[in-house]
Motif scaffolding. Sequence first.
Motif, PDB file in Angstrom:
ATOM      1  N   ARG A 169       0.840  -1.199   0.000  1.00  0.00           N
ATOM      2  CA  ARG A 169       0.000   0.000   0.000  1.00  0.00           C
ATOM      3  C   ARG A 169       0.877   1.251   0.000  1.00  0.00           C
ATOM      4  NH1 ARG A 169      -1.871  -3.430   3.712  1.00  0.00           N
ATOM      5  NH2 ARG A 169      -1.134  -2.120   5.441  1.00  0.00           N
ATOM      6  N   VAL A 170       1.906   1.220  -0.858  1.00  0.00           N
ATOM      7  CA  VAL A 170       2.852   2.325  -0.984  1.00  0.00           C
ATOM      8  C   VAL A 170       2.524   3.101  -2.249  1.00  0.00           C
ATOM      9  CG1 VAL A 170       5.280   2.921  -1.368  1.00  0.00           C
ATOM     10  CG2 VAL A 170       4.667   1.132   0.279  1.00  0.00           C
ATOM     11  N   MET A 171       2.514   4.421  -2.146  1.00  0.00           N
ATOM     12  CA  MET A 171       2.350   5.266  -3.327  1.00  0.00           C
ATOM     13  C   MET A 171       3.607   6.095  -3.537  1.00  0.00           C
ATOM     14  SD  MET A 171      -0.550   8.061  -4.455  1.00  0.00           S
ATOM     15  CE  MET A 171      -0.154   9.344  -3.277  1.00  0.00           C
ATOM     16  N   LEU A 172       4.200   5.949  -4.716  1.00  0.00           N
ATOM     17  CA  LEU A 172       5.294   6.803  -5.162  1.00  0.00           C
ATOM     18  C   LEU A 172       4.675   7.788  -6.144  1.00  0.00           C
ATOM     19  CD1 LEU A 172       8.051   4.077  -5.758  1.00  0.00           C
ATOM     20  CD2 LEU A 172       7.452   5.270  -3.634  1.00  0.00           C
ATOM     21  N   ASP A 173       4.339   8.967  -5.673  1.00  0.00           N
ATOM     22  CA  ASP A 173       3.563   9.923  -6.448  1.00  0.00           C
ATOM     23  C   ASP A 173       4.469  10.720  -7.371  1.00  0.00           C
ATOM     24  OD1 ASP A 173       1.303  11.230  -7.293  1.00  0.00           O
ATOM     25  OD2 ASP A 173       1.179  12.570  -5.567  1.00  0.00           O
TER      26      ASP A 173
END
Length: 285
Positions: A169-173
């Motif tokens: 549940r990681v976001m690299l925006d």
Amino acid sequence: MSQTVKHGNLLRHPCTDATTPAVRLWARMTDEATAVAAHDRVMAGPMSRAVLSHACLAEALAARIASRLADADLDAAALRDLARDIFLDRPELVNSAAADLLAVQDRDPACPDLLTPFLHYKGFLSLQAHRVAHVLWHAGRAHLARHLQARVSEVLAVDIHPAARFGCRVMLDHATGLVVGETASVGDDVSILQGVTLGGTGKECGQRHPQVERGVLIGAGAQILGNIRIGEGAKVGAGSVVLADVAPFTTVVGVPARQVGRHHGLPALTMEHCIAEGAVAITGD
């Protein structure tokens, strides 16, 4: 070797259990792709190649990685087969990819569906390619892992050492310019924006990179350096330089970064970058 097993005359993947996040998400993605193809016939071919011609998320993701990262040294078929076998041997990676997609859709107001990050977001693709490289690294295939790291860096402008550890549940925006060092770790439910460095200081060996705990939000351009811990639910302001531990549920900003407030909850989930009312950011002495 893939764990695909035979049931009668059918080959079934370990990620076809209807209760898993990946299978539930895959059904949504195929519905979205079918709708796009019906709405815009120019997109029918791309939707077929990227989604509709594949049996599951594992196969589609492997093909996507291959189509973007293959080169003269490692062609698309070889890279696709390599990634697919890893995903089918390790279905938890596919479920992590599904969780990452859902996290992006939930946290990014510009993301209207699941297809958008799957097809177009370099942060999502970089993270899934890293998961493949991480498996290769720990399997003793260091040069193949580094080759994949280098391709992600060249094509997507994201440089993550294969040994670095990531939760789900990681976001690299946006992700452009992200650098993550060898001994860094990133926990579950973290959001990281573009231009961030999780780097080391000096030439020491051993643990020398940051440990980012669950629910941390790291703003654009932040530089977090050394063997330090960013506590659960912390918030690092854009452009900050962090050289010391950050306590859980605190906000730090500045150069060098200083604590300017405390908060409740996990800012990575809300993407709330503002400093608490009344707090003052202090830079310098």
